[in-house]
Scaffold this motif. Sequence first.
Motif, PDB file in Angstrom:
ATOM      1  N   GLU A 107     -64.719  84.600  11.503  1.00 44.33           N
ATOM      2  CA  GLU A 107     -64.876  85.000  10.103  1.00 44.33           C
ATOM      3  C   GLU A 107     -65.056  83.814   9.166  1.00 44.33           C
ATOM      4  O   GLU A 107     -65.458  83.993   8.009  1.00 44.33           O
ATOM      5  CB  GLU A 107     -63.671  85.839   9.668  1.00 44.33           C
ATOM      6  N   GLY A 108     -64.769  82.600   9.636  1.00 48.76           N
ATOM      7  CA  GLY A 108     -64.883  81.438   8.776  1.00 48.76           C
ATOM      8  C   GLY A 108     -66.060  80.542   9.074  1.00 48.76           C
ATOM      9  O   GLY A 108     -66.211  79.484   8.450  1.00 48.76           O
ATOM     10  N   LEU A 109     -66.906  80.943  10.014  1.00 47.55           N
ATOM     11  CA  LEU A 109     -67.988  80.059  10.458  1.00 47.55           C
ATOM     12  C   LEU A 109     -68.990  79.746   9.348  1.00 47.55           C
ATOM     13  O   LEU A 109     -69.409  78.595   9.195  1.00 47.55           O
ATOM     14  CB  LEU A 109     -68.707  80.676  11.653  1.00 47.55           C
ATOM     15  N   ASP A 118     -67.044  66.748  11.417  1.00 46.28           N
ATOM     16  CA  ASP A 118     -67.101  67.530  12.649  1.00 46.28           C
ATOM     17  C   ASP A 118     -66.535  68.927  12.434  1.00 46.28           C
ATOM     18  O   ASP A 118     -65.552  69.123  11.705  1.00 46.28           O
ATOM     19  CB  ASP A 118     -66.298  66.828  13.746  1.00 46.28           C
ATOM     20  N   ARG A 119     -67.137  69.882  13.130  1.00 47.24           N
ATOM     21  CA  ARG A 119     -66.728  71.283  13.015  1.00 47.24           C
ATOM     22  C   ARG A 119     -66.427  71.826  14.407  1.00 47.24           C
ATOM     23  O   ARG A 119     -67.216  71.629  15.332  1.00 47.24           O
ATOM     24  CB  ARG A 119     -67.828  72.121  12.366  1.00 47.24           C
ATOM     25  N   ILE A 120     -65.297  72.519  14.505  1.00 44.96           N
ATOM     26  CA  ILE A 120     -64.876  73.124  15.771  1.00 44.96           C
ATOM     27  C   ILE A 120     -64.751  74.626  15.558  1.00 44.96           C
ATOM     28  O   ILE A 120     -64.139  75.087  14.579  1.00 44.96           O
ATOM     29  CB  ILE A 120     -63.511  72.556  16.239  1.00 44.96           C
ATOM     30  N   ALA A 121     -65.312  75.403  16.479  1.00 41.87           N
ATOM     31  CA  ALA A 121     -65.266  76.866  16.391  1.00 41.87           C
ATOM     32  C   ALA A 121     -64.396  77.443  17.491  1.00 41.87           C
ATOM     33  O   ALA A 121     -64.419  76.967  18.632  1.00 41.87           O
ATOM     34  CB  ALA A 121     -66.678  77.444  16.501  1.00 41.87           C
ATOM     35  N   LEU A 122     -63.620  78.461  17.141  1.00 43.05           N
ATOM     36  CA  LEU A 122     -62.793  79.195  18.097  1.00 43.05           C
ATOM     37  C   LEU A 122     -63.251  80.642  18.125  1.00 43.05           C
ATOM     38  O   LEU A 122     -63.367  81.285  17.073  1.00 43.05           O
ATOM     39  CB  LEU A 122     -61.316  79.148  17.707  1.00 43.05           C
ATOM     40  N   PRO A 134     -72.511  78.391  21.706  1.00 42.87           N
ATOM     41  CA  PRO A 134     -71.770  77.806  20.586  1.00 42.87           C
ATOM     42  C   PRO A 134     -72.449  78.109  19.255  1.00 42.87           C
ATOM     43  O   PRO A 134     -73.685  78.029  19.152  1.00 42.87           O
ATOM     44  CB  PRO A 134     -71.795  76.304  20.892  1.00 42.87           C
ATOM     45  N   PRO A 135     -71.695  78.462  18.228  1.00 37.80           N
ATOM     46  CA  PRO A 135     -72.301  78.710  16.915  1.00 37.80           C
ATOM     47  C   PRO A 135     -73.024  77.466  16.407  1.00 37.80           C
ATOM     48  O   PRO A 135     -72.569  76.335  16.629  1.00 37.80           O
ATOM     49  CB  PRO A 135     -71.094  79.045  16.034  1.00 37.80           C
ATOM     50  N   ALA A 139     -68.972  72.672  17.551  1.00 40.20           N
ATOM     51  CA  ALA A 139     -68.601  72.519  18.951  1.00 40.20           C
ATOM     52  C   ALA A 139     -67.614  73.629  19.294  1.00 40.20           C
ATOM     53  O   ALA A 139     -66.798  74.041  18.458  1.00 40.20           O
ATOM     54  CB  ALA A 139     -67.950  71.155  19.183  1.00 40.20           C
ATOM     55  N   ASP A 140     -67.689  74.126  20.513  1.00 43.35           N
ATOM     56  CA  ASP A 140     -66.829  75.225  20.962  1.00 43.35           C
ATOM     57  C   ASP A 140     -65.510  74.650  21.483  1.00 43.35           C
ATOM     58  O   ASP A 140     -65.483  73.904  22.457  1.00 43.35           O
ATOM     59  CB  ASP A 140     -67.540  76.011  22.061  1.00 43.35           C
TER      60      ASP A 140
END
Length: 251
Positions: A107-109, A118-122, A134-135, A139-140
């Motif tokens: 919901e925050g992507l 740097d951006r990390i997605a969960l 990966p979005p 990075a996933d």
Amino acid sequence: MNASDRTPADLLRSALAADPARPLVTFYDDATGERVELSVATFANWVAKTANLLQGELSASPGDRLALLLPAHWQTAVWLLACASVGVTAEIGGDPADADYVVAGPEGLAAGLACRGDRIALSLAPLGRRFPTPPEGYADYAVEVPSQGDRFAPFVPVDPEEAALVVDGTELTGAQLVERARADAREWGLGPGSRVLSGRPYDSWAGVSAGLYAALAAGGSVVLCRNLAELGAEGLERRVESERVTLVLAH
């Protein structure tokens, strides 16, 4: 817990030394039926790997700011303690445009793309599964974290007087966070062996204290419930009994 503990990472180290096998965080998502139980040792291992990702792969250092765009979830709790281990300030629901790093769930992507670092997605999928792809711009986490080391040592000692957490507009140093967690634990009558069920979101101090910090400070554990309204009153009663809950903070 030790009276000398002055940061959240200190609290976790004390819990690990006292009884690594006991449960620390039990997570339910009542919209999906997911249940995950992490012992102190397992939780600490996730924290170490995540802190190594932050410090090593992302080159984070004390004083950096990380916008945490995640709901109440066991992986959110891991990130909070990982940030505290490195000395990075975790800003729950923080502005990505002002942050050095962003960690976001599904919901925050979109909002997280405003971060220039740097951006990390969960994925927040059951069992911590990775995204099929990966979005874009991220990075996933589920791909990046498994290869990280199981032990963590900060390059620079964490200063308990520096900012550790920003939640609902309130900034807390590590020492202030620990003292507030201890105060809540006393108010709620928590001690070693206490088991707190929390359905509160992580968007306020009341939520993160009920869902993590107070029990950690007291030597207790947390049953963290997402989408608790899906359970109903009878289901909640059964969970309280089956999980041996000693305190319910559903709202």
